[in-house]
Design an enzyme around this catalytic site. Structure first.
Site, short mmCIF file in Angstrom:
data_model
loop_
_atom_site.label_atom_id
_atom_site.label_comp_id
_atom_site.label_asym_id
_atom_site.label_seq_id
_atom_site.Cartn_x
_atom_site.Cartn_y
_atom_site.Cartn_z
CB CYS A 80 -0.99 -0.03 1.16
SG CYS A 80 -0.29 0.01 2.82
N GLY A 81 0.41 2.37 0.40
CA GLY A 81 1.25 3.56 0.36
C GLY A 81 2.45 3.42 1.28
#
Ligand SMILES: O=C(CO)[C@H](O)COP(=O)(O)O
Length: 163
Positions: A80-81
């Site tokens: 994810c980020g």
């Protein structure tokens, strides 16, 4: 996954997932794993092009961890980020030990000390080449429950079983 002491690890079934913020790295990691002779099966649980925003990190992190917990896969790599949301989500599934690890030493210890089945990476935090390299290294380690680390991980497992 086969683990004969001293022999290379082979036959991994690896779940790979991301949210929209980790999609580019997830695609690259899926390609790498598909070429890796140590990997028997790559299970890409999304997100997929065209439906990038359909599922967010908790959906993917929970679904991937459930596959590992159910014995349908040996390990999961999630992007994810930051990797943080994926790790938090995956850790909510009983039996799962997930971590963010963005350096070689932590990746090594996540297996050898902690027997983590889930590695979470942050596409907004590290470069693509490092992410790919870390995944490659990660598959080279196997936990040995007969080491002193085994008893420590067992404390966590026993606690889960007592809940
Ligand atoms: O990094 C994330 C979660 O840890 C995710 O990719 C972005 O989450 P957001 O900042 O809540 O959109």
């Amino acid at each position: 996954m086969q683990h004969l002491k001293g022999a290379p690890l082979v036959g991994f079934r690896v779940v790979v997932g991301s949210d929209d913020a980790g999609y580019q790295y997830k695609q690259a990691i899926v390609e790498d794993l598909n070429q890796d002779p140590r990997v028997a099966e790559v299970i890409d649980i999304g997100v997929h092009e065209g439906t990038l925003h359909e599922h967010s990190y908790p959906h993917i992190g929970l679904a991937a961890a459930q596959k590992v917990a159910a014995g349908e896969a040996d390990r999961a790599v999630l992007v994810c980020g930051t990797g943080i949301g994926m790790a938090i989500s995956a850790n909510k599934v009983p039996g799962i030990r997930a971590t963010v690890a963005h350096d070689s030493y932590s990746v090594e210890r996540s297996i050898l000390s902690n027997d983590c089945q889930v590695l979470a990476l942050g596409q907004r935090v590290i470069g693509l080449h490092l992410a790919r390299r870390l995944v490659k290294e990660w598959l080279g380690y196997a936990f040995d429950a007969s080491t002193p680390s085994g008893a420590k991980v067992a404390v966590i497992t026993d606690f889960e079983h007592s809940c």
